[in-house]
Write a protein that holds these residues in place. Structure first.
Motif, PDB file in Angstrom:
ATOM      1  N   VAL A   1      37.467  42.806  43.424  1.00 19.94           N
ATOM      2  CA  VAL A   1      36.831  42.100  42.304  1.00 19.94           C
ATOM      3  C   VAL A   1      36.067  43.085  41.419  1.00 19.94           C
ATOM      4  O   VAL A   1      36.124  43.014  40.184  1.00 19.94           O
ATOM      5  CB  VAL A   1      35.898  40.989  42.832  1.00 19.94           C
ATOM      6  CG1 VAL A   1      35.041  40.418  41.697  1.00 19.94           C
ATOM      7  CG2 VAL A   1      36.715  39.876  43.479  1.00 19.94           C
ATOM      8  N   GLU A   2      35.369  44.024  42.036  1.00 18.02           N
ATOM      9  CA  GLU A   2      34.616  45.021  41.265  1.00 18.02           C
ATOM     10  C   GLU A   2      35.549  45.868  40.399  1.00 18.02           C
ATOM     11  O   GLU A   2      35.260  46.123  39.221  1.00 18.02           O
ATOM     12  CB  GLU A   2      33.827  45.916  42.213  1.00 18.02           C
ATOM     13  CG  GLU A   2      32.983  46.970  41.516  1.00 18.02           C
ATOM     14  CD  GLU A   2      32.212  47.848  42.483  1.00 18.02           C
ATOM     15  OE1 GLU A   2      31.521  48.774  42.011  1.00 18.02           O
ATOM     16  OE2 GLU A   2      32.315  47.629  43.706  1.00 18.02           O
ATOM     17  N   GLN A   3      36.660  46.298  40.970  1.00 17.42           N
ATOM     18  CA  GLN A   3      37.610  47.095  40.201  1.00 17.42           C
ATOM     19  C   GLN A   3      38.236  46.275  39.077  1.00 17.42           C
ATOM     20  O   GLN A   3      38.470  46.782  37.971  1.00 17.42           O
ATOM     21  CB  GLN A   3      38.695  47.649  41.131  1.00 17.42           C
ATOM     22  CG  GLN A   3      38.188  48.688  42.109  1.00 17.42           C
ATOM     23  CD  GLN A   3      39.287  49.234  42.994  1.00 17.42           C
ATOM     24  OE1 GLN A   3      40.309  49.745  42.503  1.00 17.42           O
ATOM     25  NE2 GLN A   3      39.112  49.128  44.307  1.00 17.42           N
ATOM     26  N   ALA A   4      38.512  45.007  39.351  1.00 11.06           N
ATOM     27  CA  ALA A   4      39.075  44.141  38.317  1.00 11.06           C
ATOM     28  C   ALA A   4      38.078  43.923  37.178  1.00 11.06           C
ATOM     29  O   ALA A   4      38.455  43.911  36.006  1.00 11.06           O
ATOM     30  CB  ALA A   4      39.493  42.812  38.924  1.00 11.06           C
ATOM     31  N   ARG A   5      36.801  43.755  37.511  1.00  7.84           N
ATOM     32  CA  ARG A   5      35.773  43.618  36.473  1.00  7.84           C
ATOM     33  C   ARG A   5      35.779  44.834  35.544  1.00  7.84           C
ATOM     34  O   ARG A   5      35.705  44.705  34.317  1.00  7.84           O
ATOM     35  CB  ARG A   5      34.393  43.474  37.109  1.00  7.84           C
ATOM     36  CG  ARG A   5      34.042  42.104  37.640  1.00  7.84           C
ATOM     37  CD  ARG A   5      32.587  42.100  38.104  1.00  7.84           C
ATOM     38  NE  ARG A   5      32.168  40.858  38.673  1.00  7.84           N
ATOM     39  CZ  ARG A   5      31.740  39.802  37.966  1.00  7.84           C
ATOM     40  NH1 ARG A   5      31.695  39.879  36.644  1.00  7.84           N
ATOM     41  NH2 ARG A   5      31.374  38.695  38.585  1.00  7.84           N
ATOM     42  N   ALA A   6      35.860  46.008  36.149  1.00  7.51           N
ATOM     43  CA  ALA A   6      35.831  47.236  35.359  1.00  7.51           C
ATOM     44  C   ALA A   6      37.045  47.353  34.452  1.00  7.51           C
ATOM     45  O   ALA A   6      36.972  47.969  33.377  1.00  7.51           O
ATOM     46  CB  ALA A   6      35.742  48.443  36.286  1.00  7.51           C
ATOM     47  N   ALA A   7      38.155  46.767  34.869  1.00  8.94           N
ATOM     48  CA  ALA A   7      39.394  46.880  34.109  1.00  8.94           C
ATOM     49  C   ALA A   7      39.610  45.743  33.113  1.00  8.94           C
ATOM     50  O   ALA A   7      40.525  45.814  32.290  1.00  8.94           O
ATOM     51  CB  ALA A   7      40.586  46.929  35.067  1.00  8.94           C
ATOM     52  N   ALA A   8      38.783  44.699  33.182  1.00 14.20           N
ATOM     53  CA  ALA A   8      39.048  43.467  32.424  1.00 14.20           C
ATOM     54  C   ALA A   8      38.684  43.559  30.957  1.00 14.20           C
ATOM     55  O   ALA A   8      39.045  42.671  30.178  1.00 14.20           O
ATOM     56  CB  ALA A   8      38.319  42.293  33.070  1.00 14.20           C
ATOM     57  N   GLY A   9      37.944  44.580  30.560  1.00 13.72           N
ATOM     58  CA  GLY A   9      37.595  44.738  29.151  1.00 13.72           C
ATOM     59  C   GLY A   9      36.764  43.607  28.590  1.00 13.72           C
ATOM     60  O   GLY A   9      36.906  43.240  27.419  1.00 13.72           O
ATOM     61  N   GLY A  10      35.891  43.039  29.414  1.00 15.88           N
ATOM     62  CA  GLY A  10      35.032  41.946  28.972  1.00 15.88           C
ATOM     63  C   GLY A  10      35.654  40.575  29.083  1.00 15.88           C
ATOM     64  O   GLY A  10      34.960  39.573  28.893  1.00 15.88           O
ATOM     65  N   ARG A  11      36.932  40.501  29.386  1.00 18.46           N
ATOM     66  CA  ARG A  11      37.579  39.204  29.603  1.00 18.46           C
ATOM     67  C   ARG A  11      37.416  38.797  31.067  1.00 18.46           C
ATOM     68  O   ARG A  11      36.773  39.481  31.855  1.00 18.46           O
ATOM     69  CB  ARG A  11      39.053  39.284  29.196  1.00 18.46           C
ATOM     70  CG  ARG A  11      39.224  39.520  27.699  1.00 18.46           C
ATOM     71  CD  ARG A  11      40.577  40.097  27.377  1.00 18.46           C
ATOM     72  NE  ARG A  11      41.649  39.117  27.573  1.00 18.46           N
ATOM     73  CZ  ARG A  11      42.935  39.441  27.574  1.00 18.46           C
ATOM     74  NH1 ARG A  11      43.318  40.706  27.423  1.00 18.46           N
ATOM     75  NH2 ARG A  11      43.850  38.511  27.733  1.00 18.46           N
ATOM     76  N   ASP A  12      38.005  37.675  31.442  1.00 14.46           N
ATOM     77  CA  ASP A  12      37.798  37.133  32.788  1.00 14.46           C
ATOM     78  C   ASP A  12      38.616  37.886  33.828  1.00 14.46           C
ATOM     79  O   ASP A  12      39.674  38.449  33.536  1.00 14.46           O
ATOM     80  CB  ASP A  12      38.193  35.658  32.835  1.00 14.46           C
ATOM     81  CG  ASP A  12      37.249  34.770  32.034  1.00 14.46           C
ATOM     82  OD1 ASP A  12      36.168  35.249  31.635  1.00 14.46           O
ATOM     83  OD2 ASP A  12      37.613  33.599  31.815  1.00 14.46           O
ATOM     84  N   VAL A  13      38.109  37.868  35.060  1.00  8.16           N
ATOM     85  CA  VAL A  13      38.872  38.278  36.231  1.00  8.16           C
ATOM     86  C   VAL A  13      39.426  37.006  36.857  1.00  8.16           C
ATOM     87  O   VAL A  13      38.669  36.125  37.273  1.00  8.16           O
ATOM     88  CB  VAL A  13      37.999  39.027  37.249  1.00  8.16           C
ATOM     89  CG1 VAL A  13      38.767  39.244  38.555  1.00  8.16           C
ATOM     90  CG2 VAL A  13      37.524  40.351  36.673  1.00  8.16           C
ATOM     91  N   ALA A  14      40.741  36.881  36.902  1.00 11.86           N
ATOM     92  CA  ALA A  14      41.383  35.679  37.429  1.00 11.86           C
ATOM     93  C   ALA A  14      41.856  35.940  38.852  1.00 11.86           C
ATOM     94  O   ALA A  14      42.636  36.872  39.090  1.00 11.86           O
ATOM     95  CB  ALA A  14      42.558  35.261  36.549  1.00 11.86           C
ATOM     96  N   VAL A  15      41.377  35.145  39.795  1.00 10.37           N
ATOM     97  CA  VAL A  15      41.854  35.219  41.176  1.00 10.37           C
ATOM     98  C   VAL A  15      43.144  34.414  41.231  1.00 10.37           C
ATOM     99  O   VAL A  15      43.129  33.187  41.162  1.00 10.37           O
ATOM    100  CB  VAL A  15      40.810  34.674  42.159  1.00 10.37           C
ATOM    101  CG1 VAL A  15      41.321  34.769  43.597  1.00 10.37           C
ATOM    102  CG2 VAL A  15      39.485  35.435  42.012  1.00 10.37           C
ATOM    103  N   ALA A  16      44.258  35.116  41.354  1.00  9.36           N
ATOM    104  CA  ALA A  16      45.556  34.462  41.224  1.00  9.36           C
ATOM    105  C   ALA A  16      46.021  33.795  42.516  1.00  9.36           C
ATOM    106  O   ALA A  16      46.977  33.043  42.508  1.00  9.36           O
ATOM    107  CB  ALA A  16      46.599  35.478  40.759  1.00  9.36           C
ATOM    108  N   GLY A  17      45.374  34.082  43.622  1.00 10.50           N
ATOM    109  CA  GLY A  17      45.742  33.426  44.867  1.00 10.50           C
ATOM    110  C   GLY A  17      46.418  34.360  45.839  1.00 10.50           C
ATOM    111  O   GLY A  17      46.449  35.569  45.611  1.00 10.50           O
ATOM    112  N   GLY A  18      46.813  33.772  46.907  1.00 10.52           N
ATOM    113  CA  GLY A  18      46.849  32.349  47.242  1.00 10.52           C
ATOM    114  C   GLY A  18      45.508  31.751  47.635  1.00 10.52           C
ATOM    115  O   GLY A  18      44.437  32.330  47.425  1.00 10.52           O
ATOM    116  N   GLY A  19      45.619  30.574  48.279  1.00 13.80           N
ATOM    117  CA  GLY A  19      44.442  29.811  48.630  1.00 13.80           C
ATOM    118  C   GLY A  19      43.494  30.534  49.567  1.00 13.80           C
ATOM    119  O   GLY A  19      42.274  30.409  49.453  1.00 13.80           O
TER     120      GLY A  19
END
Length: 234
Positions: free
Chosen positions: A131-149
């Motif tokens: 999640v931390e790495q995704a935040r850094a890469a998201a460019g201010g947009r959302d981090v979407a947890v794509a799954g699975g459940g």
């Protein structure tokens, strides 16, 4: 501001797929697949989803608008290894994400670069690191947890999920992979509290968006204790 979001299609009784497929046969012919495609039919019928996959046709309707909105909001994704492995071939050389994807796994693998801006980075340091790495890469947009459940539950359990959207399909599966179960490890008098912020109803599915307020103790009121007004029947 970057939010961590998740969304899943579920049946009325809370399943996002049929019973887990553990055999050597074709997943597409399994009960898990049948349940999954039953609750995601509204997605595959949507024009926005079909266009993102490189297909033609589909319905341009409210459901399609919801799909387009979710793709547009995501600047990066977090995904489980099982989903990434299962989708690698069907998604082809230009997967629909068009953004960095961080795969939570215990099996290292070099970053897989695909066309259209999609890359798969395999993270072995746990869900919080992904999640931390995704935040850094998201460019201010959302981090979407794509799954699975299972991954959605891990993110929720870790207190990292800001927003959850459930797409509730009017069908009862009876059994299968349940979105919420005991591995959230809630205490006997504890709950995860959410606040609904948007509801969109269509004949095929009801879209309910929640802000996640987090874990909280269950506090009993004084109902029936004699401290307030009473109602008698007779």
């Amino acid at each position: 501001m970057t939010k961590v979001t998740a969304q899943l299609s579920v049946s009325l009784d809370g399943f996002y797929a049929g019973p887990r497929h553990t055999g050597d046969g074709d997943w597409m012919e399994s009960a898990e697949s049948a349940g999954f495609f039953r609750v995601t039919r509204w997605v595959t019928d949507a024009m926005a989803w079909r266009e993102r996959q490189g297909f033609t046709g589909g319905e341009q309707d409210v459901n399609s608008d919801v799909v387009a909105e979710s793709f547009g909001a995501a600047g990066a994704y977090v995904m489980g290894r099982r989903m990434a492995d299962g989708g690698e071939v069907p998604w082809g050389e230009e997967p629909p994400f068009r953004a960095p994807v961080f795969v939570v796994t215990n099996r290292p693998r070099p970053t897989l670069v695909r066309g259209g801006g999609t890359s798969f980075t395999y993270v072995t340091a746990g869900v919080a690191s992904a999640v931390e790495q995704a935040r850094a890469a998201a460019g201010g947009r959302d981090v979407a947890v794509a799954g699975g459940g299972s991954l959605v539950r891990q993110v929720l359990k870790a207190g990292l999920l800001d927003e959850l959207e459930l797409h509730v399909v009017p069908v009862v599966l009876g059994t299968g992979l349940r979105l919420f179960d005991a591995d959230l490890e809630l205490g006997e008098k504890e709950a995860v509290e959410l606040e609904p912020t948007r509801v969109i109803h269509t004949p095929q599915v009801t879209h309910i968006r929640y802000v996640v307020r987090g874990r909280a103790p269950l506090v009993l009121d004084d109902r029936g204790s004699g401290g307030g007004p009473t109602t008698t029947t007779g």
